[in-house]
Design an enzyme around this catalytic site. Structure first.
Site, PDB file in Angstrom:
ATOM      1  N   ASN A  24      -0.567   1.470   5.920  1.00  0.00           N
ATOM      2  CA  ASN A  24       0.299   0.571   5.154  1.00  0.00           C
ATOM      3  C   ASN A  24       0.969  -0.347   6.180  1.00  0.00           C
ATOM      4  OD1 ASN A  24       3.602   1.205   3.759  1.00  0.00           O
ATOM      5  ND2 ASN A  24       2.356  -0.596   3.595  1.00  0.00           N
ATOM      6  N   GLY A  25       0.797  -1.658   6.031  1.00  0.00           N
ATOM      7  CA  GLY A  25       1.404  -2.581   6.995  1.00  0.00           C
ATOM      8  C   GLY A  25       0.388  -3.613   7.448  1.00  0.00           C
ATOM      9  N   LYS A  85       5.000  -4.018  -7.008  1.00  0.00           N
ATOM     10  CA  LYS A  85       6.414  -3.823  -7.340  1.00  0.00           C
ATOM     11  C   LYS A  85       7.291  -3.853  -6.092  1.00  0.00           C
ATOM     12  CE  LYS A  85       9.832  -2.817 -10.004  1.00  0.00           C
ATOM     13  NZ  LYS A  85      10.362  -4.011 -10.691  1.00  0.00           N
ATOM     14  N   LYS A  89       9.684 -15.293 -14.126  1.00  0.00           N
ATOM     15  CA  LYS A  89       9.198 -14.282 -15.069  1.00  0.00           C
ATOM     16  C   LYS A  89       7.934 -14.793 -15.754  1.00  0.00           C
ATOM     17  CE  LYS A  89      10.809 -11.312 -14.209  1.00  0.00           C
ATOM     18  NZ  LYS A  89      11.715 -11.257 -13.124  1.00  0.00           N
ATOM     19  N   CYS A 138       0.832  -1.197   0.000  1.00  0.00           N
ATOM     20  CA  CYS A 138       0.000   0.000   0.000  1.00  0.00           C
ATOM     21  C   CYS A 138       0.873   1.256   0.000  1.00  0.00           C
ATOM     22  CB  CYS A 138      -0.926   0.066   1.197  1.00  0.00           C
ATOM     23  SG  CYS A 138      -1.854  -1.430   1.474  1.00  0.00           S
ATOM     24  N   HIS A 144      14.617 -36.921 -10.443  1.00  0.00           N
ATOM     25  CA  HIS A 144      14.180 -37.167  -9.066  1.00  0.00           C
ATOM     26  C   HIS A 144      12.776 -36.637  -8.808  1.00  0.00           C
ATOM     27  CE1 HIS A 144      18.105 -38.704  -8.103  1.00  0.00           C
ATOM     28  NE2 HIS A 144      18.654 -37.603  -8.614  1.00  0.00           N
ATOM     29  N   TRP A 204      -2.849  -2.773  -1.581  1.00  0.00           N
ATOM     30  CA  TRP A 204      -2.536  -4.153  -1.963  1.00  0.00           C
ATOM     31  C   TRP A 204      -3.107  -4.994  -0.834  1.00  0.00           C
ATOM     32  CZ3 TRP A 204       0.378  -8.243   0.087  1.00  0.00           C
ATOM     33  CH2 TRP A 204       0.635  -9.299  -0.797  1.00  0.00           C
ATOM     34  N   ARG A 219       3.172   0.100  -5.400  1.00  0.00           N
ATOM     35  CA  ARG A 219       3.096  -0.599  -4.107  1.00  0.00           C
ATOM     36  C   ARG A 219       1.822  -1.413  -3.963  1.00  0.00           C
ATOM     37  NH1 ARG A 219       6.720   2.368  -0.703  1.00  0.00           N
ATOM     38  NH2 ARG A 219       5.778   1.517   1.145  1.00  0.00           N
ATOM     39  N   GLU A 228       4.863 -15.005 -13.312  1.00  0.00           N
ATOM     40  CA  GLU A 228       4.311 -13.765 -12.750  1.00  0.00           C
ATOM     41  C   GLU A 228       3.592 -12.911 -13.767  1.00  0.00           C
ATOM     42  OE1 GLU A 228       7.181 -11.283 -10.671  1.00  0.00           O
ATOM     43  OE2 GLU A 228       8.673 -11.540 -12.215  1.00  0.00           O
ATOM     44  N   GLU A 248      14.871 -17.939 -12.549  1.00  0.00           N
ATOM     45  CA  GLU A 248      14.415 -16.591 -12.888  1.00  0.00           C
ATOM     46  C   GLU A 248      13.502 -16.623 -14.133  1.00  0.00           C
ATOM     47  OE1 GLU A 248      14.211 -13.895 -11.473  1.00  0.00           O
ATOM     48  OE2 GLU A 248      14.056 -12.363 -13.009  1.00  0.00           O
TER      49      GLU A 248
HETATM   50  C1  G6P Z   1       8.479  -8.036  -5.546  1.00  0.00           C
HETATM   51  C2  G6P Z   1       8.722  -7.650  -6.990  1.00  0.00           C
HETATM   52  C3  G6P Z   1       9.879  -8.454  -7.548  1.00  0.00           C
HETATM   53  C4  G6P Z   1      11.118  -8.273  -6.698  1.00  0.00           C
HETATM   54  C5  G6P Z   1      10.835  -8.599  -5.236  1.00  0.00           C
HETATM   55  C6  G6P Z   1      11.978  -8.153  -4.345  1.00  0.00           C
HETATM   56  O1  G6P Z   1       8.012  -9.335  -5.482  1.00  0.00           O
HETATM   57  O2  G6P Z   1       7.554  -7.871  -7.757  1.00  0.00           O
HETATM   58  O3  G6P Z   1      10.153  -8.036  -8.864  1.00  0.00           O
HETATM   59  O4  G6P Z   1      12.129  -9.094  -7.165  1.00  0.00           O
HETATM   60  O5  G6P Z   1       9.677  -7.900  -4.782  1.00  0.00           O
HETATM   61  O6  G6P Z   1      12.046  -6.754  -4.402  1.00  0.00           O
HETATM   62  P1  G6P Z   1      13.334  -5.891  -4.157  1.00  0.00           P
HETATM   63  O7  G6P Z   1      12.854  -4.473  -4.361  1.00  0.00           O
HETATM   64  O8  G6P Z   1      13.743  -6.143  -2.741  1.00  0.00           O
HETATM   65  O9  G6P Z   1      14.355  -6.308  -5.136  1.00  0.00           O
END
Ligand code: G6P
Length: 615
Positions: A98-99, A610, A492, A2, A511, A74, A27, A495, A488
């Site tokens: 927020n929190g 984000k 990607k 948030c 396995h 959020w 956020r 998500e 990774e």
């Molecule tokens: C969220 C974002 C990711 C990011 C992760 C860690 O999940 O969507 O893209 O990798 O947070 O965020 P940071 O800002 O600590 O790299």
């Protein structure tokens, strides 16, 4: 997560609130709301969905006011719907939060018994009723907020607006970031006081900011602000000038920020590595003034991060152990912070974060410090973030603002920084002679150009993406330092395209995951021309023998050939130790194009945010 914005001024501040929310939308973006006080009293507007929905309501109702609070959500407690959107109100006051209030259930039971009626499923609403309850006892507004939050456990940044005293907004911080903004008009006179979750929300009105610390409460009025601790003890916090750029971040020729950010990687890497111009060795000073002394006292590395940043840490482990000979463990921050682990004071604690505000990473760093590990380094893309303020050393990646939720350019610049760290430690430990160091620096300098050449594969990757679009599952395989790249790639894809994807070390296939392989499960393999290629090829045979369709990202000289069910794309050159930086790029492009075909919201995928500022 948030985002919060609050404003008190001698003018209508509604546009400031909306613009601030737009900047904070990274956020969380499932609902938004604001509360204002004007001559008609307390006005609350809330909307499900993006800030744009709220802005439309503001426009339709011509809402105006000189003081107000606003929020983009959020969802943590309660579904994303209007009823649960902030602000929450009680007894003529409104609260944005927020929190997470951890003891909300007990407080809700107590307040319900006292006659308060709850209209949402949120944890936040208890704060509104708690403050209203304190005010009923005749307490001053500021003191009522302090008394209420002294009963609250958990993390919060709060802003509270009261109909009866519209010229005062009370804010508080514990665990979630909050800044005050002091705005000067053209004549140099103060023309308003503001608060926001981060500097980006406030830059529209001021660069002069005050960072609240955990346990701080503050009130902003038209004529000033004051800060105390929760117990009422006054405190001073320094005013600083934010150096962040307030420029709008334009999409330009691109359709999405994620696409733009993938293509910005050569420039982001150049900017991050700029200090190597003319350098013949990697100096510890790149990581901060005390780096030399700290590096001399460390004999191991502990990396802490979340999400994509965690994957950068996993790659770095291969480098740190192989090149620098330094033992390294990599921990998911949310696990590490609660795990009983063995601390060693000679550890360099490396936190990696794009935002520098990820709650678990911050808490894990604090946990490491509490265990007696004082040598800390932040690799971070946000120079003014909480994380950077809390570590002894720092390396700022120069990726520029990353807007797309799926991290791309932040990841590759983190890898570049981690490689520099590896070289710095290796040199110090006498593991890198001058020739090897010069070669490594040369490879780093050439990296932007090498990544640019990989980006030219986009048309072929687009064609592959069409074939993924109707799939429900996908498997990503890699070995050695490319195993984290497989992780990774899978992250990607899941998500942004919502296709279930797993990353696996290829040798582990038999396995378990091999049981899943059939012709409906595409298997993506990262196959650079390194010492593990022959091993990987055997693993790929195991997939092919079960009818699995293989999509292989090889190098120009990887000895592997196309056949039925085996599709190959070749990267222009093999890049040795730095190969993970190149091999992640086609995986980013693949997930981007699969998401495009599936029509998902690439930059703001469902349920995500984000910056994750709650644990
Ligand atoms: C969220 C974002 C990711 C990011 C992760 C860690 O999940 O969507 O893209 O990798 O947070 O965020 P940071 O800002 O600590 O790299």
């Amino acid at each position: 997560m948030c985002g919060i914005v609050a404003a008190v001024a001698d003018r209508n501040i509604v546009s400031v609130l909306i613009e601030g929310l737009r900047k904070l939308e990274y956020r969380g973006y499932d609902s938004a709301g604001l509360a204002l006080v004007n001559e008609s009293g307390l006005l609350r507007l809330r909307a499900v969905g993006r800030v744009a929905e709220l802005a439309a309501q503001v426009e339709a109702t011509a809402a105006a006011g000189n003081s107000g609070i606003a929020h983009t959500r959020w969802a943590t407690h309660g579904a994303p719907c209007e009823r649960n959107a902030h602000p929450h109100v009680s007894g003529g006051l409104a609260v944005v939060h927020n929190g997470i209030i951890e003891n909300h259930e007990a407080l809700r039971a107590e307040l319900t018994a006292a006659g308060y009626v709850f209209t949402s499923d949120t944890d936040t609403e208890v704060v509104a009723h708690l403050i209203a309850h304190e005010l009923k006892t005749g307490a001053d507004f500021f003191d009522a907020v302090r008394a209420a939050i002294s009963r609250v456990q958990g993390a919060y940044a709060l802003a509270v607006l009261r109909e009866a005293e519209p010229e005062r907004i009370v804010v508080a911080r514990e665990g979630s970031p909050l800044l005050l903004g002091v705005s000067e008009g053209a004549d140099g006179a103060i023309d308003g006081y503001f608060a926001g979750s981060d500097a980006s929300a406030l830059l529209q009105v001021t660069r002069r900011m005050v960072c609240l610390e955990n346990g701080d409460c503050a009130e902003i009025t038209r004529s000033g602000y004051r800060i105390t601790r929760v117990d009422g003890t006054p405190v001073e916090r320094p005013v600083f000038e934010s150096q962040l750029s307030a420029d709008a971040i334009e999409l330009g020729q691109y359709r999405h920020y994620m696409q733009k950010e993938i293509f910005e990687q050569p420039a982001a890497l150049s900017a991050t590595l700029e200090m190597l111009e003319g350098a013949r060795s990697v100096q510890p000073g790149l990581f901060g003034a005390n780096a030399e002394a700290i590096f001399a006292d460390v004999n191991r590395v502990l990396i802490i991060a979340c999400g994509t940043s965690y994957h950068a840490g996993l790659v770095a482990r291969y480098w740190l152990e192989a090149i620098a000979g330094v033992p390294c463990v990599v921990e998911i921050a949310s696990e590490y912070r609660y795990r009983e682990s063995v601390a060693n004071p000679h550890t360099l604690v490396v936190t990696i974060s794009q935002s520098g505000e990820t709650a678990d990473t911050l808490a894990a760093l604090q946990h490491a410090k509490n265990l007696g590990m004082a040598h800390s380094l932040a690799i971070c893309n946000a120079p003014e973030s909480s994380l950077v303020r809390e570590t002894a050393l720092r390396f700022i990646t120069r990726a520029g603002p990353e807007i797309g939720v799926a991290s791309t350019k932040a990841f590759t610049t983190q890898l570049a920084a981690l490689y520099l760290l590896t070289l710095a430690l290796a040199t110090r430990l006498g593991r890198l002679d001058a020739v090897r160091e010069a070669n490594a620096l040369q490879a780093l300098r050439h990296l932007p150009a090498a990544v640019a050449r990989v980006l030219e594969l986009e048309p072929e990757i687009k064609a592959w993406a069409e074939r993924f679009s109707d799939k429900q599952h996908a498997l990503f395989l890699g070995r050695g330092r490319h195993y984290p790249i497989a992780l990774e790639g899978a992250l990607k894809l899941k998500e942004i395209s919502y296709i279930h994807a797993e990353g696996y070390p290829a040798g582990e296939l038999k396995h378990g995951p091999l049981a899943l392989v059939d012709r409906n499960m595409p298997v993506v393999a990262v196959a650079p021309n390194d010492t593990l290629l022959e091993k990987l090829k055997s693993n790929l045979q195991e997939v092919r023998a079960r009818g699995g369709e293989l999509y292989v990202f090889a190098d120009a000289d990887s000895e592997i050939s196309e056949s039925e069910g085996v599709h190959i794309l070749r990267l222009p050159e093999h890049y040795g130790s730095l190969s993970p930086l190149l091999h992640v790029v086609p995986l980013q492009l693949l997930s981007y194009h699969v998401a495009l075909v599936r029509g998902t919201d690439v930059d703001k995928p469902r349920n995500l945010a984000k910056s994750v500022t709650v644990e």
